[in-house]
Design a protein around this motif. Structure first.
Motif, PDB file in Angstrom:
ATOM      1  N   ASP A  38     -25.138 -35.941  18.737  1.00  0.00           N
ATOM      2  CA  ASP A  38     -26.323 -35.115  18.535  1.00  0.00           C
ATOM      3  C   ASP A  38     -25.947 -33.654  18.329  1.00  0.00           C
ATOM      4  OD1 ASP A  38     -27.984 -37.310  18.762  1.00  0.00           O
ATOM      5  OD2 ASP A  38     -28.387 -37.003  20.899  1.00  0.00           O
ATOM      6  N   VAL A  39     -24.988 -33.164  19.114  1.00  0.00           N
ATOM      7  CA  VAL A  39     -24.524 -31.781  18.960  1.00  0.00           C
ATOM      8  C   VAL A  39     -23.888 -31.598  17.588  1.00  0.00           C
ATOM      9  CG1 VAL A  39     -22.801 -30.116  19.778  1.00  0.00           C
ATOM     10  CG2 VAL A  39     -24.254 -31.322  21.428  1.00  0.00           C
ATOM     11  N   LEU A  40     -23.097 -32.560  17.168  1.00  0.00           N
ATOM     12  CA  LEU A  40     -22.419 -32.491  15.874  1.00  0.00           C
ATOM     13  C   LEU A  40     -23.425 -32.456  14.727  1.00  0.00           C
ATOM     14  CD1 LEU A  40     -19.790 -32.554  14.228  1.00  0.00           C
ATOM     15  CD2 LEU A  40     -19.849 -35.050  14.399  1.00  0.00           C
ATOM     16  N   ILE A  41     -24.432 -33.311  14.786  1.00  0.00           N
ATOM     17  CA  ILE A  41     -25.453 -33.356  13.729  1.00  0.00           C
ATOM     18  C   ILE A  41     -26.175 -32.012  13.622  1.00  0.00           C
ATOM     19  CG2 ILE A  41     -27.689 -34.358  13.104  1.00  0.00           C
ATOM     20  CD1 ILE A  41     -26.618 -37.025  14.282  1.00  0.00           C
ATOM     21  N   LEU A  60     -24.144 -31.484   0.821  1.00  0.00           N
ATOM     22  CA  LEU A  60     -23.966 -32.683   1.646  1.00  0.00           C
ATOM     23  C   LEU A  60     -25.316 -33.381   1.867  1.00  0.00           C
ATOM     24  CD1 LEU A  60     -21.412 -33.812   3.220  1.00  0.00           C
ATOM     25  CD2 LEU A  60     -22.491 -32.862   5.264  1.00  0.00           C
ATOM     26  N   PRO A  61     -25.342 -34.713   1.813  1.00  0.00           N
ATOM     27  CA  PRO A  61     -26.587 -35.407   2.161  1.00  0.00           C
ATOM     28  C   PRO A  61     -26.925 -35.162   3.624  1.00  0.00           C
ATOM     29  CG  PRO A  61     -24.763 -36.954   1.987  1.00  0.00           C
ATOM     30  CD  PRO A  61     -24.263 -35.642   1.475  1.00  0.00           C
ATOM     31  N   THR A  62     -28.182 -35.328   3.973  1.00  0.00           N
ATOM     32  CA  THR A  62     -28.607 -35.122   5.357  1.00  0.00           C
ATOM     33  C   THR A  62     -27.809 -36.031   6.289  1.00  0.00           C
ATOM     34  OG1 THR A  62     -30.837 -34.541   4.647  1.00  0.00           O
ATOM     35  CG2 THR A  62     -30.552 -35.167   6.948  1.00  0.00           C
ATOM     36  N   VAL A  63     -27.190 -35.435   7.280  1.00  0.00           N
ATOM     37  CA  VAL A  63     -26.370 -36.197   8.219  1.00  0.00           C
ATOM     38  C   VAL A  63     -27.222 -36.578   9.415  1.00  0.00           C
ATOM     39  CG1 VAL A  63     -24.311 -36.193   9.681  1.00  0.00           C
ATOM     40  CG2 VAL A  63     -24.279 -35.004   7.477  1.00  0.00           C
ATOM     41  N   THR A  64     -27.465 -37.862   9.564  1.00  0.00           N
ATOM     42  CA  THR A  64     -28.232 -38.407  10.680  1.00  0.00           C
ATOM     43  C   THR A  64     -27.336 -39.322  11.506  1.00  0.00           C
ATOM     44  OG1 THR A  64     -28.927 -40.350   9.435  1.00  0.00           O
ATOM     45  CG2 THR A  64     -30.327 -38.371   9.258  1.00  0.00           C
ATOM     46  N   SER A  83     -18.027 -43.717  21.098  1.00  0.00           N
ATOM     47  CA  SER A  83     -17.856 -44.075  22.503  1.00  0.00           C
ATOM     48  C   SER A  83     -18.720 -45.282  22.873  1.00  0.00           C
ATOM     49  CB  SER A  83     -18.223 -42.885  23.400  1.00  0.00           C
ATOM     50  OG  SER A  83     -19.581 -42.513  23.212  1.00  0.00           O
ATOM     51  N   SER A  84     -18.372 -45.919  23.972  1.00  0.00           N
ATOM     52  CA  SER A  84     -19.070 -47.143  24.381  1.00  0.00           C
ATOM     53  C   SER A  84     -20.551 -46.915  24.658  1.00  0.00           C
ATOM     54  CB  SER A  84     -18.389 -47.745  25.616  1.00  0.00           C
ATOM     55  OG  SER A  84     -18.363 -46.801  26.671  1.00  0.00           O
ATOM     56  N   ASP A  85     -20.914 -45.679  25.043  1.00  0.00           N
ATOM     57  CA  ASP A  85     -22.333 -45.396  25.281  1.00  0.00           C
ATOM     58  C   ASP A  85     -23.037 -44.893  24.022  1.00  0.00           C
ATOM     59  OD1 ASP A  85     -21.328 -42.841  24.984  1.00  0.00           O
ATOM     60  OD2 ASP A  85     -21.795 -42.187  27.023  1.00  0.00           O
ATOM     61  N   CYS A  86     -22.307 -44.880  22.896  1.00  0.00           N
ATOM     62  CA  CYS A  86     -22.838 -44.494  21.583  1.00  0.00           C
ATOM     63  C   CYS A  86     -23.320 -43.043  21.524  1.00  0.00           C
ATOM     64  CB  CYS A  86     -23.989 -45.426  21.162  1.00  0.00           C
ATOM     65  SG  CYS A  86     -23.492 -47.147  20.993  1.00  0.00           S
ATOM     66  N   LYS A  87     -22.823 -42.205  22.424  1.00  0.00           N
ATOM     67  CA  LYS A  87     -23.267 -40.807  22.455  1.00  0.00           C
ATOM     68  C   LYS A  87     -22.247 -39.841  21.858  1.00  0.00           C
ATOM     69  CE  LYS A  87     -26.288 -41.233  26.499  1.00  0.00           C
ATOM     70  NZ  LYS A  87     -26.559 -40.737  27.888  1.00  0.00           N
ATOM     71  N   ARG A  88     -20.989 -40.258  21.752  1.00  0.00           N
ATOM     72  CA  ARG A  88     -19.939 -39.340  21.309  1.00  0.00           C
ATOM     73  C   ARG A  88     -19.112 -39.978  20.191  1.00  0.00           C
ATOM     74  NH1 ARG A  88     -16.452 -38.569  26.331  1.00  0.00           N
ATOM     75  NH2 ARG A  88     -16.963 -40.799  26.502  1.00  0.00           N
ATOM     76  N   ILE A  89     -18.407 -39.112  19.451  1.00  0.00           N
ATOM     77  CA  ILE A  89     -17.545 -39.571  18.364  1.00  0.00           C
ATOM     78  C   ILE A  89     -16.258 -38.758  18.396  1.00  0.00           C
ATOM     79  CG2 ILE A  89     -18.570 -37.937  16.700  1.00  0.00           C
ATOM     80  CD1 ILE A  89     -18.120 -40.060  14.519  1.00  0.00           C
ATOM     81  N   ARG A  90     -15.168 -39.365  17.935  1.00  0.00           N
ATOM     82  CA  ARG A  90     -13.914 -38.645  17.772  1.00  0.00           C
ATOM     83  C   ARG A  90     -13.111 -39.296  16.649  1.00  0.00           C
ATOM     84  NH1 ARG A  90      -9.868 -40.124  22.878  1.00  0.00           N
ATOM     85  NH2 ARG A  90      -9.513 -42.320  22.361  1.00  0.00           N
ATOM     86  N   ALA A  91     -12.126 -38.570  16.157  1.00  0.00           N
ATOM     87  CA  ALA A  91     -11.173 -39.148  15.203  1.00  0.00           C
ATOM     88  C   ALA A  91     -10.187 -40.006  15.980  1.00  0.00           C
ATOM     89  CB  ALA A  91     -10.442 -38.045  14.454  1.00  0.00           C
ATOM     90  N   ALA A  92      -9.805 -41.140  15.399  1.00  0.00           N
ATOM     91  CA  ALA A  92      -8.907 -42.066  16.102  1.00  0.00           C
ATOM     92  C   ALA A  92      -7.509 -41.497  16.244  1.00  0.00           C
ATOM     93  CB  ALA A  92      -8.855 -43.409  15.367  1.00  0.00           C
TER      94      ALA A  92
END
Length: 203
Positions: A38-41, A60-64, A83-92
């Motif tokens: 959410d912060v990233l978007i 850029l197209p709208t990032v949702t 992340s397992s709680d679907c709240k965060r993202i990172r590069a592998a």
């Protein structure tokens, strides 16, 4: 799988932000490389609307959340992890910013591969493989994948890494979420060419 053009554009932007330049949109990664989706978007949207925003951001197209999930799902190399709680993202993997990905040390396959360009061989033969601007050296279990990576930079050279001997000699390995093997350095003694090249200057 056909990947929509807008997903490719978003994927490239996410790679830049999550691997190299989080401040591009004014976000901060935690010590393990995670950031709130959410912060990233919100940060991407805010930066795209700001005066002087780059063309890449403005077009850029709208990032949702749905777009980000689709980008992660269609990434050919599984570049990102949610992340397992679907709240965060990172590069592998592939970071040039300092992060601790938290991957546990693991026993590698006996042989791994690294793809590069033939033009790099002269220095590699002397210095080995080093992380350079990245967080670690990237190694593959698949020859074809290594060849594809090497082909990005010119005529490809696939190097064979004697991972079993490296491990026996005390070098450590980890494996990222998307199956890329990581180590800090591969000295020349553990390297050989997967395919001999017939051109005299490259043999």
């Amino acid at each position: 799988m056909h990947v929509r053009a807008e997903y490719i554009a978003v994927s490239k932007l996410l790679s830049k932000i999550l691997r190299h330049e989080p401040l591009l949109v004014g976000v901060q990664l935690d010590k393990h490389g995670w950031v709130s989706i959410d912060v990233l978007i919100r940060a991407i949207e805010r930066t795209a609307r700001s005066p002087g925003a780059s063309k890449r951001l403005r077009t850029l197209p709208t990032v949702t959340r749905e777009v980000i999930v689709a980008v992660v799902a269609t990434s050919d190399k599984q570049r990102f992890t949610i992340s397992s709680d679907c709240k965060r993202i990172r590069a592998a993997q592939g970071h040039s910013v300092e992060v601790n990905l938290g991957y546990a040390e693991m026993e590698p396959p006996a042989v791994l591969y690294h793809g590069t360009a033939w033009s790099n061989w002269k220095s590699i033969a002397v210095e080995g493989l080093t992380a350079q601007t990245r967080h670690a050296v990237h190694l593959s279990t698949d020859v074809d994948m290594a060849k594809q990576v090497g082909a990005r930079h010119g005529p490809p050279l696939v190097l064979v890494v004697n991972a079993a001997q490296m491990r026996a000699d005390g070098y450590t390995f980890t494996c990222s979420d998307n199956g890329v093997w990581l180590t800090q350095v591969v000295p020349p003694a553990y390297l050989s060419q997967a395919e001999q090249h017939t051109q005299g200057s490259k043999s």
